[in-house]
Structure formats: C-alpha cells, structure tokens
Write a protein that holds these residues in place. Structure first.
Motif, mmCIF file in Angstrom:
data_model
loop_
_atom_site.group_PDB
_atom_site.id
_atom_site.type_symbol
_atom_site.label_atom_id
_atom_site.label_comp_id
_atom_site.label_asym_id
_atom_site.label_seq_id
_atom_site.Cartn_x
_atom_site.Cartn_y
_atom_site.Cartn_z
ATOM 1 N N ARG A 75 0.873 -1.496 11.207
ATOM 2 C CA ARG A 75 0.072 -2.074 10.282
ATOM 3 C C ARG A 75 1.237 -1.892 9.164
ATOM 4 O O ARG A 75 1.964 -0.850 8.957
ATOM 5 C CB ARG A 75 -1.028 -1.410 9.505
ATOM 6 N N GLN A 76 1.364 -2.774 7.856
ATOM 7 C CA GLN A 76 2.079 -2.571 6.776
ATOM 8 C C GLN A 76 1.254 -2.827 5.538
ATOM 9 O O GLN A 76 0.488 -3.426 5.327
ATOM 10 C CB GLN A 76 3.138 -3.776 6.745
ATOM 11 N N LEU A 77 1.569 -1.507 4.789
ATOM 12 C CA LEU A 77 0.645 -1.408 3.493
ATOM 13 C C LEU A 77 1.261 -2.583 2.741
ATOM 14 O O LEU A 77 2.535 -2.701 2.545
ATOM 15 C CB LEU A 77 0.859 0.042 2.665
ATOM 16 N N PRO A 78 0.485 -3.059 1.584
ATOM 17 C CA PRO A 78 1.153 -4.026 0.727
ATOM 18 C C PRO A 78 2.038 -3.502 -0.124
ATOM 19 O O PRO A 78 2.019 -1.893 -0.438
ATOM 20 C CB PRO A 78 -0.467 -4.349 -0.139
ATOM 21 N N THR A 79 3.095 -3.852 -0.594
ATOM 22 C CA THR A 79 4.100 -3.426 -1.429
ATOM 23 C C THR A 79 3.267 -2.843 -2.757
ATOM 24 O O THR A 79 2.454 -3.593 -3.530
ATOM 25 C CB THR A 79 5.008 -4.437 -2.111
ATOM 26 N N ALA A 80 3.823 -1.464 -2.973
ATOM 27 C CA ALA A 80 3.108 -0.981 -4.279
ATOM 28 C C ALA A 80 4.214 -0.619 -5.061
ATOM 29 O O ALA A 80 5.483 -0.220 -4.782
ATOM 30 C CB ALA A 80 2.471 0.317 -3.742
ATOM 31 N N SER A 81 3.768 -0.442 -6.487
ATOM 32 C CA SER A 81 4.734 -0.115 -7.458
ATOM 33 C C SER A 81 4.249 0.995 -8.327
ATOM 34 O O SER A 81 2.886 0.991 -8.600
ATOM 35 C CB SER A 81 4.962 -1.555 -8.632
ATOM 36 N N GLN A 82 5.051 1.817 -8.667
ATOM 37 C CA GLN A 82 4.568 2.954 -9.227
ATOM 38 C C GLN A 82 5.558 3.551 -10.307
ATOM 39 O O GLN A 82 6.800 3.448 -9.573
ATOM 40 C CB GLN A 82 4.109 4.271 -8.352
ATOM 41 N N ASP A 83 5.408 4.030 -11.336
ATOM 42 C CA ASP A 83 6.275 4.590 -12.191
ATOM 43 C C ASP A 83 6.573 6.125 -11.823
ATOM 44 O O ASP A 83 5.920 6.682 -11.345
ATOM 45 C CB ASP A 83 5.755 4.359 -13.573
ATOM 46 N N ALA A 84 7.999 6.383 -12.173
ATOM 47 C CA ALA A 84 8.403 7.586 -11.965
ATOM 48 C C ALA A 84 9.640 8.082 -13.093
ATOM 49 O O ALA A 84 10.353 7.093 -13.586
ATOM 50 C CB ALA A 84 8.862 7.818 -10.615
ATOM 51 N N ILE A 85 9.657 9.494 -13.206
ATOM 52 C CA ILE A 85 10.867 9.757 -14.196
ATOM 53 C C ILE A 85 11.732 10.491 -13.258
ATOM 54 O O ILE A 85 11.307 11.553 -12.547
ATOM 55 C CB ILE A 85 10.035 10.785 -15.211
ATOM 56 N N GLN A 93 10.827 1.910 -12.081
ATOM 57 C CA GLN A 93 9.555 1.475 -11.466
ATOM 58 C C GLN A 93 10.214 1.398 -10.157
ATOM 59 O O GLN A 93 10.784 0.575 -9.711
ATOM 60 C CB GLN A 93 9.065 0.436 -12.042
ATOM 61 N N VAL A 94 9.384 1.930 -9.271
ATOM 62 C CA VAL A 94 9.910 2.113 -7.464
ATOM 63 C C VAL A 94 8.923 1.261 -6.723
ATOM 64 O O VAL A 94 7.723 1.219 -6.862
ATOM 65 C CB VAL A 94 9.841 3.301 -7.175
ATOM 66 N N ASP A 95 9.442 0.254 -6.131
ATOM 67 C CA ASP A 95 8.436 -0.695 -5.356
ATOM 68 C C ASP A 95 8.840 -0.229 -3.939
ATOM 69 O O ASP A 95 9.634 0.003 -3.526
ATOM 70 C CB ASP A 95 8.908 -2.141 -5.219
ATOM 71 N N SER A 96 7.797 0.410 -3.286
ATOM 72 C CA SER A 96 7.920 0.957 -1.873
ATOM 73 C C SER A 96 6.684 0.346 -0.886
ATOM 74 O O SER A 96 5.682 -0.259 -1.479
ATOM 75 C CB SER A 96 7.467 2.362 -2.017
ATOM 76 N N SER A 97 7.010 0.406 0.284
ATOM 77 C CA SER A 97 6.206 -0.072 1.366
ATOM 78 C C SER A 97 6.209 0.771 2.840
ATOM 79 O O SER A 97 7.201 1.518 2.830
ATOM 80 C CB SER A 97 6.455 -1.397 1.948
ATOM 81 N N VAL A 98 4.967 1.180 3.353
ATOM 82 C CA VAL A 98 4.953 2.121 4.410
ATOM 83 C C VAL A 98 4.340 1.345 5.642
ATOM 84 O O VAL A 98 3.432 0.338 5.621
ATOM 85 C CB VAL A 98 4.168 3.228 4.090
#
Length: 297
Positions: A75-85, A93-98
């Motif tokens: 399965r593929q998780l929907p692309t998620a965006s999260q802020d990081a410093i 802002q990092v766009d990741s998927s698992v």
C-alpha cells in the motif's frame, strides 16, 4: 394403516433430506478459500483463534467466524506535507510518502485502529526529527541517506503493528520565498565570483604564455649566437692551424683574400664611383691578385 405408513416414510425421508442439507451447509461453511492477496483472521467466541493463509482452509462452523479479511498487497500512503526546521534554522516543507504492507494481520487488527493515520503521524514526527539534525545543504545533497534513515526509523516504530515498510520517499523539499531569494542572491554572487576568477586566471595564463614566448625567443637567439661564435671560432682555428702549418704564406694569403673582398665591395656600390689609392696600395693589391691566382693554381 397405509396412509400412516406413507406419512411416516415421508417424514423420515424429509428428516434425512434436511440432515443432508444441513451437513452440506456445515461442510460448505467449514471450507474457506482465501485469495492469494489476502489473509483472514478467525475468531472463536470473540477471541483470536487463527489466521488463514492463501489457499484452502478449514474452520469449525458455528464456532469459528472470519472476523477480518486483510489485504497483504503493498500500500502507498497519500503524499503528506509537513514543516520542519533544519539545524541552521531554515524552514522547509517536506513532501513524503511511504509504502508498506501488512505481514501479521493479527497484530494489525488488534493493536491499531487506523493504520494509515498512525503511519502518517509517525512519519511526520520522524521527518521533523531527522531534518532538525541536518543543515539545509545536507538535506539537499544527502537525500538518499535521509530516506534510508527515515525508513529505518519508521520500521522500528511500526514493528509491533505487524507492518513491513517497503519503501520511503522524499518527493520534494520546498523553501519559503525569503529563503529562495537569499539563496538566489548567494548563487548569483557565487557565479560572479567564479567569472572573476576565470577572467583573472585567463589574464595570468596570457602573461605566462607571453613570458614563455619571450623566453623561447631569447633562448633561440642565444643558441644562434652560440652557433655563430662556434663557427667563427672554428674558422679562426682553421686559419691559425693553416698559419702554423704553412707559415707566413698562409697569413699573406688570408690578407690578400680580405683585400680582394674589400675591393669587390667598393666596386659593387651603386652609381659611378672613383676610388683613389696610393701607389703602394696598388702594388699591394697586385701582390694579392698574384697570390690568389697562385693559390688557385
């Protein structure tokens, strides 16, 4: 009597038929065919009893119930965006998927309610933590290493859920506009610096080539003079050897030769020329011509 006998026979046959039908139903209910892409979780009296693997399986009807049919496909998780410093205080802002798959459904269904949401939250926290350990340049340059670290951390976090993380991806790392503008100015400054360095190196190379050319010309001139000096020295040595071997006659011969060459040079001038010589000079030239003639003979 005949009617009662018939009724008894009909009742007995009906019971046999019903028993046969019930037996067929029980057998059918006891056989479970599980598709290749699934695993089935069986409960008995509300508790976990077994997990059915793909193929033909048998359960006890009325006691065992297939409570969960779990897909074991990746399965593929929907692309998620999260802020990081980052460590150097840059907001990204990092766009990741698992990608993952369930390998132990008995753990998944009884230990976690929403698998996708749980994994997404875990990934977001791990991404923020890992990026916080790196400078912005390292995030851009070592993306493959960052992905491997995130995948390993997610695997450790979801191990108790019966899940295997097959792949993690960092799709994009976006910067805010102010950071982009600053990086663009830095890039332009770096390009200008490189252009100046290239121009300076070009001028330096031109000076070096010019110096090399002058040095080569000087070396060739010195070489030519050395050859000429060697030739004159050789000629002088020949004359000296001739004088040594032939005595005064050889010296007189050389003097006569120089006199004739001088007279030829005077006569070869442009226009009409008159040369006035003393009488003893004419006698000397006459002697020179006689010596040359005698030397040639």
């Amino acid at each position: 009597m005949t009617e009662e006998l018939i009724l008894d026979l009909i009742s007995a046959n009906l019971l046999y038929i019903l028993g046969a039908i019930l037996l067929v139903i029980i057998v059918v209910k006891g056989i479970r065919i599980v598709p290749q892409s699934e695993k089935h979780v069986v409960e008995r009296f509300g508790r976990l009893h077994s997990v059915l693997s793909p193929g033909i399986n048998f359960i006890v009807p009325l006691l065992d119930v297939v409570a969960h049919q779990i897909s074991i496909l990746e399965r593929q998780l929907p692309t998620a965006s999260q802020d990081a410093i980052t460590r150097d205080n840059v907001l990204v802002q990092v766009d990741s998927s698992v990608f993952y798959r369930i390998i132990e459904p008995e753990k998944t269904v009884y230990r976690i309610r929403d698998v996708d949401a749980a994994i997404s939250t875990t990934v977001a926290g791990i991404v923020r933590a890992e990026i916080g350990k790196m400078d912005l340049d390292d995030v851009q340059a070592n993306r493959a290493q960052l992905i491997d670290t995130i995948k390993s951390s997610v695997e450790d976090a979801v191990d108790n859920w019966g899940i295997e993380v097959t792949r993690a991806e960092i799709l994009d790392v976006n910067l805010d506009q102010a950071t982009r503008d600053a990086m663009l100015q830095q890039l332009n400054a770096e390009r200008a610096r490189r252009a100046q360095v290239t121009e300076a190196e070009g001028r330096k190379r031109a000076v070096e080539l010019a110096a090399d050319g002058e040095l080569y010309a000087a070396e060739q001139t010195a070489k030519a003079r050395r050859i000429q000096a060697d030739a004159e020295a050789y000629a002088t040595g020949v004359v000296a050897q001739a004088i040594k071997d032939n005595g005064l006659e050889a010296a007189q011969y050389q003097v006569a030769l120089k006199q004739v060459e001088a007279l030829n040079a005077l006569g070869a001038g442009e226009g009409k020329q008159t040369v006035i010589l003393p009488a003893n000079a004419l006698e000397a030239f006459g002697d020179a011509f006689r010596m040359l003639k005698g030397g040639r003979g």
